[in-house]
Scaffold this motif. Structure first.
Motif, PDB file in Angstrom:
ATOM      1  N   TRP A 161       0.821  -1.219   0.000  1.00 53.47           N
ATOM      2  CA  TRP A 161       0.000   0.000   0.000  1.00 53.47           C
ATOM      3  C   TRP A 161       0.850   1.261   0.000  1.00 53.47           C
ATOM      4  CZ3 TRP A 161      -3.610  -1.302   4.718  1.00 53.47           C
ATOM      5  CH2 TRP A 161      -4.405  -2.406   4.402  1.00 53.47           C
ATOM      6  N   HIS A 162       2.133   1.100   0.305  1.00 52.17           N
ATOM      7  CA  HIS A 162       3.018   2.254   0.519  1.00 52.17           C
ATOM      8  C   HIS A 162       2.908   3.311  -0.578  1.00 52.17           C
ATOM      9  CE1 HIS A 162       6.429   4.441   2.092  1.00 52.17           C
ATOM     10  NE2 HIS A 162       6.930   4.456   0.883  1.00 52.17           N
ATOM     11  N   SER A 163       2.905   2.903  -1.807  1.00 51.10           N
ATOM     12  CA  SER A 163       2.872   3.877  -2.905  1.00 51.10           C
ATOM     13  C   SER A 163       1.492   4.527  -3.079  1.00 51.10           C
ATOM     14  CB  SER A 163       3.296   3.218  -4.216  1.00 51.10           C
ATOM     15  OG  SER A 163       2.349   2.228  -4.583  1.00 51.10           O
ATOM     16  N   ARG A 164       0.453   3.942  -2.489  1.00 52.82           N
ATOM     17  CA  ARG A 164      -0.915   4.466  -2.649  1.00 52.82           C
ATOM     18  C   ARG A 164      -1.403   5.326  -1.488  1.00 52.82           C
ATOM     19  NH1 ARG A 164      -4.958   0.150  -3.128  1.00 52.82           N
ATOM     20  NH2 ARG A 164      -6.259   1.910  -3.660  1.00 52.82           N
ATOM     21  N   LEU A 165      -0.851   5.094  -0.280  1.00 58.08           N
ATOM     22  CA  LEU A 165      -1.345   5.798   0.905  1.00 58.08           C
ATOM     23  C   LEU A 165      -0.933   7.260   0.923  1.00 58.08           C
ATOM     24  CD1 LEU A 165      -0.706   3.178   3.720  1.00 58.08           C
ATOM     25  CD2 LEU A 165      -2.920   3.977   2.897  1.00 58.08           C
ATOM     26  N   ARG A 166      -1.887   8.122   1.268  1.00 54.07           N
ATOM     27  CA  ARG A 166      -1.637   9.552   1.411  1.00 54.07           C
ATOM     28  C   ARG A 166      -2.381  10.042   2.647  1.00 54.07           C
ATOM     29  NH1 ARG A 166       1.420   8.027  -1.694  1.00 54.07           N
ATOM     30  NH2 ARG A 166       1.933   8.782  -3.748  1.00 54.07           N
ATOM     31  N   LEU A 167      -1.827  11.074   3.286  1.00 54.10           N
ATOM     32  CA  LEU A 167      -2.457  11.685   4.444  1.00 54.10           C
ATOM     33  C   LEU A 167      -2.535  13.183   4.221  1.00 54.10           C
ATOM     34  CD1 LEU A 167      -3.578  11.548   7.364  1.00 54.10           C
ATOM     35  CD2 LEU A 167      -1.203  11.746   8.160  1.00 54.10           C
ATOM     36  N   ALA A 168      -3.744  13.725   4.308  1.00 54.29           N
ATOM     37  CA  ALA A 168      -3.966  15.167   4.174  1.00 54.29           C
ATOM     38  C   ALA A 168      -4.352  15.717   5.540  1.00 54.29           C
ATOM     39  CB  ALA A 168      -5.068  15.438   3.161  1.00 54.29           C
ATOM     40  N   ILE A 169      -3.551  16.642   6.051  1.00 56.18           N
ATOM     41  CA  ILE A 169      -3.829  17.281   7.327  1.00 56.18           C
ATOM     42  C   ILE A 169      -4.314  18.697   7.031  1.00 56.18           C
ATOM     43  CG2 ILE A 169      -2.871  18.056   9.528  1.00 56.18           C
ATOM     44  CD1 ILE A 169      -0.838  15.759   9.307  1.00 56.18           C
ATOM     45  N   VAL A 170      -5.594  18.947   7.313  1.00 59.57           N
ATOM     46  CA  VAL A 170      -6.224  20.234   7.035  1.00 59.57           C
ATOM     47  C   VAL A 170      -6.297  21.034   8.331  1.00 59.57           C
ATOM     48  CG1 VAL A 170      -8.311  21.381   6.207  1.00 59.57           C
ATOM     49  CG2 VAL A 170      -7.571  19.219   5.160  1.00 59.57           C
ATOM     50  N   GLY A 171      -5.696  22.197   8.333  1.00 58.21           N
ATOM     51  CA  GLY A 171      -5.717  23.072   9.497  1.00 58.21           C
ATOM     52  C   GLY A 171      -4.350  23.660   9.771  1.00 58.21           C
ATOM     53  N   ASP A 172      -4.311  24.616  10.685  1.00 57.39           N
ATOM     54  CA  ASP A 172      -3.042  25.195  11.106  1.00 57.39           C
ATOM     55  C   ASP A 172      -3.086  25.375  12.614  1.00 57.39           C
ATOM     56  OD1 ASP A 172      -4.660  27.388  11.561  1.00 57.39           O
ATOM     57  OD2 ASP A 172      -3.547  28.758  10.293  1.00 57.39           O
ATOM     58  N   GLY A 173      -2.003  25.830  13.173  1.00 58.70           N
ATOM     59  CA  GLY A 173      -1.981  26.036  14.608  1.00 58.70           C
ATOM     60  C   GLY A 173      -0.575  26.099  15.154  1.00 58.70           C
ATOM     61  N   PRO A 174      -0.471  26.216  16.465  1.00 61.28           N
ATOM     62  CA  PRO A 174       0.826  26.438  17.106  1.00 61.28           C
ATOM     63  C   PRO A 174       1.811  25.275  16.981  1.00 61.28           C
ATOM     64  CG  PRO A 174      -0.894  26.102  18.757  1.00 61.28           C
ATOM     65  CD  PRO A 174      -1.574  26.211  17.426  1.00 61.28           C
ATOM     66  N   LEU A 175       1.354  24.074  16.659  1.00 61.20           N
ATOM     67  CA  LEU A 175       2.265  22.930  16.565  1.00 61.20           C
ATOM     68  C   LEU A 175       2.653  22.597  15.123  1.00 61.20           C
ATOM     69  CD1 LEU A 175       0.888  20.526  19.317  1.00 61.20           C
ATOM     70  CD2 LEU A 175       2.676  22.256  19.461  1.00 61.20           C
ATOM     71  N   GLU A 176       2.471  23.533  14.213  1.00 61.89           N
ATOM     72  CA  GLU A 176       2.807  23.244  12.821  1.00 61.89           C
ATOM     73  C   GLU A 176       4.269  22.823  12.677  1.00 61.89           C
ATOM     74  OE1 GLU A 176       3.050  25.296   8.407  1.00 61.89           O
ATOM     75  OE2 GLU A 176       1.721  26.192   9.907  1.00 61.89           O
ATOM     76  N   GLY A 177       5.168  23.507  13.354  1.00 65.44           N
ATOM     77  CA  GLY A 177       6.586  23.144  13.278  1.00 65.44           C
ATOM     78  C   GLY A 177       6.845  21.727  13.771  1.00 65.44           C
ATOM     79  N   GLU A 178       6.211  21.357  14.875  1.00 71.14           N
ATOM     80  CA  GLU A 178       6.367  20.014  15.423  1.00 71.14           C
ATOM     81  C   GLU A 178       5.793  18.962  14.473  1.00 71.14           C
ATOM     82  OE1 GLU A 178       4.768  17.554  19.291  1.00 71.14           O
ATOM     83  OE2 GLU A 178       5.239  19.677  19.549  1.00 71.14           O
ATOM     84  N   VAL A 179       4.673  19.271  13.842  1.00 72.20           N
ATOM     85  CA  VAL A 179       4.063  18.344  12.887  1.00 72.20           C
ATOM     86  C   VAL A 179       4.987  18.180  11.676  1.00 72.20           C
ATOM     87  CG1 VAL A 179       2.112  18.018  11.304  1.00 72.20           C
ATOM     88  CG2 VAL A 179       1.699  18.724  13.674  1.00 72.20           C
ATOM     89  N   ARG A 180       5.537  19.284  11.182  1.00 74.29           N
ATOM     90  CA  ARG A 180       6.470  19.206  10.044  1.00 74.29           C
ATOM     91  C   ARG A 180       7.723  18.399  10.411  1.00 74.29           C
ATOM     92  NH1 ARG A 180       5.030  21.986   5.690  1.00 74.29           N
ATOM     93  NH2 ARG A 180       3.511  23.665   5.913  1.00 74.29           N
ATOM     94  N   GLN A 181       8.232  18.577  11.627  1.00 72.55           N
ATOM     95  CA  GLN A 181       9.394  17.804  12.075  1.00 72.55           C
ATOM     96  C   GLN A 181       9.074  16.314  12.128  1.00 72.55           C
ATOM     97  OE1 GLN A 181      10.485  19.522  15.830  1.00 72.55           O
ATOM     98  NE2 GLN A 181      11.646  21.202  14.889  1.00 72.55           N
ATOM     99  N   ALA A 182       7.877  15.972  12.599  1.00 72.31           N
ATOM    100  CA  ALA A 182       7.470  14.560  12.668  1.00 72.31           C
ATOM    101  C   ALA A 182       7.365  13.975  11.268  1.00 72.31           C
ATOM    102  CB  ALA A 182       6.154  14.411  13.420  1.00 72.31           C
TER     103      ALA A 182
END
Length: 168
Positions: free
Chosen positions: A113-134
């Motif tokens: 499934w690796h080539s087919r799976l996608r995750l869309a995270i809709v929204g913003d907030g104070p942890l955007e940097g932490e989410v990008r690092q993850a």
């Protein structure tokens, strides 16, 4: 994504308590009085409990058929992609980082499934940097997109195109 302003400092805990209890209790069950009881036990004053109805307009949020890919960024998803979506402010209580970890585990557990799976995270907030690092630490740059804050119509379009909506 909506914001509810709580009238008193600390009421965010009450909102959290309501969310924690309301998944198993409903006014439709005939036991609505229990909802208040379960919130009062931890010491929350009854007068400070605010009920928030989080309903979904099933006509407006009906999944798009077929699921068009036109709103996705170039290269994010194609006709064979399985898109998981989530909508919410990037803050600790929403816990998108745990969703990212689960997404990485799902992808690793099912290499087919690796080539087919996608995750869309809709929204913003104070942890955007932490989410990008993850995202970077988990090696998910190719499979995950962060949309930032969207107007309600654009948010709905993302939700309608997802095959699965996750609420971490």
């Amino acid at each position: 994504v909506h914001t509810v302003t709580m009238p008193n400092k600390g009421d965010e805990f009450h909102h959290f308590g309501w969310n924690a209890c309301s998944s198993s209790l409903s006014p439709l069950t005939g036991h609505a009085f229990l909802e208040r009881r379960y919130l009062i036990i931890p010491g929350i004053r009854s007068s400070r409990i605010v009920q928030i109805y989080n309903g979904v307009d099933t006509e407006r949020f009906l999944p798009a058929q077929p699921r068009p890919r036109s709103a996705y960024p170039a290269g994010f998803a194609d006709a064979n992609s399985f898109v998981i979506g989530t909508v919410g402010r990037l803050q600790r209580v929403k816990d998108q980082v745990t969703l990212l970890r689960a997404f990485a585990r799902l992808s690793a557990a099912h290499p087919e499934w690796h080539s087919r799976l996608r995750l869309a995270i809709v929204g913003d907030g104070p942890l955007e940097g932490e989410v990008r690092q993850a995202i970077a630490a988990l090696g998910l740059e190719r499979a995950v997109t962060l949309t930032g804050a969207l107007d309600p119509d654009a948010m709905r379009a993302w939700m309608q195109k997802a095959w699965l909506l996750a609420v971490p």
